[in-house]
Design an enzyme around this catalytic site. Structure first.
Site, PDB file in Angstrom:
ATOM      1  CE  LYS A 130       9.093  44.230  65.443  1.00 32.59           C
ATOM      2  NZ  LYS A 130       8.668  44.217  66.858  1.00 32.59           N
ATOM      3  CG  ASP A 170       8.787  47.766  66.626  1.00 32.75           C
ATOM      4  OD1 ASP A 170       8.660  47.060  67.640  1.00 32.75           O
ATOM      5  OD2 ASP A 170       9.904  48.231  66.294  1.00 32.75           O
TER       6      ASP A 170
HETATM    7  P1  NDP Z   1       8.352  54.821  68.889  1.00 28.73           P
HETATM    8  O1  NDP Z   1       8.606  55.033  67.455  1.00 28.73           O
HETATM    9  O2  NDP Z   1       7.060  55.248  69.483  1.00 28.73           O
HETATM   10  O3  NDP Z   1       9.508  55.490  69.742  1.00 28.73           O
HETATM   11  C1  NDP Z   1      10.834  55.137  69.557  1.00 28.73           C
HETATM   12  C2  NDP Z   1      11.693  55.975  70.469  1.00 28.73           C
HETATM   13  O4  NDP Z   1      13.026  55.470  70.452  1.00 28.73           O
HETATM   14  C3  NDP Z   1      11.793  57.421  70.009  1.00 28.73           C
HETATM   15  O5  NDP Z   1      11.981  58.228  71.133  1.00 28.73           O
HETATM   16  C4  NDP Z   1      13.020  57.388  69.123  1.00 28.73           C
HETATM   17  O6  NDP Z   1      13.656  58.611  68.989  1.00 28.73           O
HETATM   18  C5  NDP Z   1      13.899  56.430  69.876  1.00 28.73           C
HETATM   19  N1  NDP Z   1      14.806  55.770  68.938  1.00 28.73           N
HETATM   20  C6  NDP Z   1      14.480  55.061  67.836  1.00 28.73           C
HETATM   21  N2  NDP Z   1      15.569  54.636  67.207  1.00 28.73           N
HETATM   22  C7  NDP Z   1      16.596  55.088  67.922  1.00 28.73           C
HETATM   23  C8  NDP Z   1      17.996  54.977  67.774  1.00 28.73           C
HETATM   24  N3  NDP Z   1      18.531  54.299  66.745  1.00 28.73           N
HETATM   25  N4  NDP Z   1      18.768  55.538  68.742  1.00 28.73           N
HETATM   26  C9  NDP Z   1      18.221  56.226  69.776  1.00 28.73           C
HETATM   27  N5  NDP Z   1      16.898  56.369  69.940  1.00 28.73           N
HETATM   28  C10 NDP Z   1      16.116  55.808  69.041  1.00 28.73           C
HETATM   29  O7  NDP Z   1       8.610  53.262  69.139  1.00 28.73           O
HETATM   30  P2  NDP Z   1       8.114  52.344  70.348  1.00 28.73           P
HETATM   31  O8  NDP Z   1       8.083  53.126  71.605  1.00 28.73           O
HETATM   32  O9  NDP Z   1       6.920  51.628  69.896  1.00 28.73           O
HETATM   33  O10 NDP Z   1       9.295  51.262  70.405  1.00 28.73           O
HETATM   34  C11 NDP Z   1      10.435  51.406  71.255  1.00 28.73           C
HETATM   35  C12 NDP Z   1      11.060  50.060  71.504  1.00 28.73           C
HETATM   36  O11 NDP Z   1      10.096  49.193  72.123  1.00 28.73           O
HETATM   37  C13 NDP Z   1      11.530  49.296  70.256  1.00 28.73           C
HETATM   38  O12 NDP Z   1      12.660  48.527  70.597  1.00 28.73           O
HETATM   39  C14 NDP Z   1      10.368  48.366  69.964  1.00 28.73           C
HETATM   40  O13 NDP Z   1      10.768  47.239  69.227  1.00 28.73           O
HETATM   41  C15 NDP Z   1       9.963  47.984  71.381  1.00 28.73           C
HETATM   42  N6  NDP Z   1       8.618  47.474  71.550  1.00 28.73           N
HETATM   43  C16 NDP Z   1       7.526  48.179  71.130  1.00 28.73           C
HETATM   44  C17 NDP Z   1       6.257  47.675  71.347  1.00 28.73           C
HETATM   45  C18 NDP Z   1       5.033  48.437  71.018  1.00 28.73           C
HETATM   46  O14 NDP Z   1       3.954  47.963  71.359  1.00 28.73           O
HETATM   47  N7  NDP Z   1       5.115  49.591  70.405  1.00 28.73           N
HETATM   48  C19 NDP Z   1       6.060  46.341  71.937  1.00 28.73           C
HETATM   49  C20 NDP Z   1       7.271  45.723  72.431  1.00 28.73           C
HETATM   50  C21 NDP Z   1       8.492  46.280  72.203  1.00 28.73           C
HETATM   51  P3  NDP Z   1      13.578  59.402  67.583  1.00 28.73           P
HETATM   52  O15 NDP Z   1      12.252  60.061  67.602  1.00 28.73           O
HETATM   53  O16 NDP Z   1      14.728  60.342  67.602  1.00 28.73           O
HETATM   54  O17 NDP Z   1      13.702  58.363  66.503  1.00 28.73           O
HETATM   55  O1  2IT Z   2       7.974  44.043  69.692  1.00 29.80           O
HETATM   56  C1  2IT Z   2       6.747  43.864  69.869  1.00 29.80           C
HETATM   57  O2  2IT Z   2       6.313  43.011  70.659  1.00 29.80           O
HETATM   58  C2  2IT Z   2       5.807  44.753  69.172  1.00 29.80           C
HETATM   59  N1  2IT Z   2       6.244  45.659  68.474  1.00 29.80           N
HETATM   60  C3  2IT Z   2       4.336  44.535  69.298  1.00 29.80           C
HETATM   61  C4  2IT Z   2       3.901  43.434  68.388  1.00 29.80           C
HETATM   62  C5  2IT Z   2       2.400  43.235  68.286  1.00 29.80           C
HETATM   63  O3  2IT Z   2       2.036  42.400  67.440  1.00 29.80           O
HETATM   64  O4  2IT Z   2       1.627  43.851  69.005  1.00 29.80           O
END
Ligand code: NDP
Ligand code: 2IT
Length: 451
Positions: A130, A170
């Site tokens: 990461k 992420d």
């Molecule tokens: P995005 O940046 O697209 O969205 C993040 C969302 O979470 C936004 O709505 C954001 O709000 C909110 N957020 C972020 N930080 C905080 C905080 N400290 N408190 C409250 N809300 C918060 O990210 P993703 O959707 O990609 O990721 C979301 C989660 O999913 C993370 O935990 C990530 O690690 C996990 N994840 C993502 C993957 C991917 O493929 N993208 C894969 C697997 C897991 P705001 O706009 O106000 O910051």
């Molecule tokens: O938390 C996760 O699994 C991700 N943000 C996606 C990682 C990836 O390599 O697609």
């Protein structure tokens, strides 16, 4: 002192705490895994003797670097960047990059540790890593984001590569940031390789990657409900976040007949008792990805919805919950509230959104609870498929990828059931995911000897 002998769990955790002072998120993630692994290793001397868990909980390396960039007013700005390469026993390092002011070494170490187990669960050959920075993309112009991404990659490029370490998106890193970083990597190295995933479709990206994490978390939820002869039809769903994972989870819940009534961001949540249609979800995607606005704006657009400043959505009565924002956003009291209101299943779209107390509350209540490392693995799984397509210089069709995603999520569910089924009939998905993920990585490490 007896080395290489059975240390007990408290002694092991004392060591982890001592070696990683103040790294609370990392220690929390190791604790959550170690509880199950110590139990599993009870009669497996070799894992103890070879110090396998101790080794997995010590990243192969943590790279930290300075990232300088210039803002639109000509000010010099300085950020810190990291890449945590946790373990490459079963494949090249793989995992996302996060840009958010809350990013610390502890956060990235916890995420890289979790990623190691998650990637093993997918069945694809990927190690765990990461990276990220404390850079805050909010309020920055496209040019500022571009300059930051270019500077970040100018340092990162020497540590990554298609067969070495393959980053992706992420929090705070989506299509725009991946484009800027890929462009800079290509410019520096003069190589067009699959060094990043989540790329645009025009330059080697995979269909379904954008949707995969959210869709996968809902497939996992549906699989859990199926073990109870139940499904999502008519179920009320509470979702946190409004980014990539949350919007696609919402979309799939709606497709499968459920009703999504909440979404949130770091400032508050919206409650739409009428439920979110595809049109409303598309509006949110546009809001977040194009206009880069706030979720509070939803209530001006869709009448009947309310905005709750500074609050999380867990008090809204629901049948199923999908935390899809960030770590430690669902605490013990939130878990108790969800159960009191009749919630029967939780699927973690985010990484470690439920804290240790919350996990205990869910397990004690014996509701269906899927930890992030199992439920949100669909994203990295399709990243793995993007790597395969890049290596073969081919691109697969959407329906093929969609089917592969469904199959992989079925496989992860099956692994969790295999190792998580308890004598009383309850499936402890946390235990199942931890053991199934650990076993694959551990057995590869045993084959390599002491390295
Ligand atoms: P995005 O940046 O697209 O969205 C993040 C969302 O979470 C936004 O709505 C954001 O709000 C909110 N957020 C972020 N930080 C905080 C905080 N400290 N408190 C409250 N809300 C918060 O990210 P993703 O959707 O990609 O990721 C979301 C989660 O999913 C993370 O935990 C990530 O690690 C996990 N994840 C993502 C993957 C991917 O493929 N993208 C894969 C697997 C897991 P705001 O706009 O106000 O910051
Ligand atoms: O938390 C996760 O699994 C991700 N943000 C996606 C990682 C990836 O390599 O697609």
């Amino acid at each position: 002192m007896v080395l290489n002998d059975h240390v007990d769990l408290p002694t092991f955790m004392q060591g982890v705490s001592k070696r990683n002072p103040g790294q609370t998120e990392f220690i929390q993630a190791v604790q959550e895994v170690a509880v199950d692994i110590f139990d599993f290793m009870e009669d497996k001397e070799r894992y103890h003797k070879e110090q396998i868990l101790r080794r997995i909980a010590e990243p192969d390396r943590v790279i930290s670097f300075r990232v300088c960039w210039e803002d639109d007013n000509g000010n010099v700005r300085v950020q810190r960047g990291w890449r945590v390469q946790n373990n490459n026993a079963i494949g090249p390092y793989k995992g996302g990059i996060r840009f958010h002011p809350s990013v610390t070494e502890s956060v990235l170490k916890f995420l890289a540790f979790e990623q190691t187990f998650k990637n093993a669960l997918t069945g694809l050959p990927m190690g765990g890593a990461k990276g990220g920075s404390n850079f805050n993309p909010k309020g920055k112009s496209d040019h500022e984001v571009m300059r930051f991404c270019q500077s970040f990659m100018t340092e990162l490029y020497r540590h990554v590569g298609a067969d070495v370490d393959v980053p992706a998106g992420d929090i705070g890193v989506g299509a725009r940031e991946i484009g800027y970083m890929f462009g800079q990597y290509k410019r520096i190295t003069n190589q067009f390789t699959g060094v990043l995933t989540g790329k645009g479709l025009e330059y080697g990206g995979s269909l379904i990657r954008t949707e995969a994490t959210g869709y996968g978390a809902v497939y996992f939820l549906a699989n859990m409900l199926k073990t109870k002869n139940d499904d999502l039809v008519g179920k009320v769903a509470v979702i946190s976040g409004s980014g990539n994972v949350a919007t696609h989870a919402a979309e799939k819940v709606a497709m499968l007949g459920g009703k999504v009534v909440t979404m949130s961001d770091s400032a508050g949540f919206i409650h739409d008792p009428d439920g979110m249609t595809q049109e409303k979800i598309d509006w949110i995607k546009q809001l977040k990805n194009v206009r880069r606005g706030r979720i509070s704006e939803y209530v001006n657009e869709f009448k009947g919805a309310t905005y709750h400043e500074g609050m999380r959505p867990w008090g809204v009565p629901c049948d199923v919950a999908l935390p899809c924002a960030t770590q430690n956003e669902l605490l013990g009291d939130d878990a108790r509230e969800l159960i009191k209101n009749g919630c029967i299943a939780v699927s973690e779209g985010a990484n470690m959104p439920t804290n240790l107390e919350g996990v205990h509350v869910f397990k004690d209540a014996k509701i269906l609870f899927a930890p992030g490392k199992a439920a949100n693995a669909g994203g990295v799984a399709v990243s793995g498929l993007e790597m395969s397509q890049n290596s073969g210089r081919i691109s697969w069709k959407a329906d093929q990828l969609q089917q592969l995603l469904v199959d992989i999520m079925d496989g992860i569910h099956g692994s969790c059931v295999e190792y998580g089924q308890t004598k009383g009939g309850y499936c402890d998905y946390v235990r199942g995911a931890n053991i199934a993920g650990f076993k694959k990585v551990a057995d590869a490490m045993l084959a390599f000897g002491v390295v």
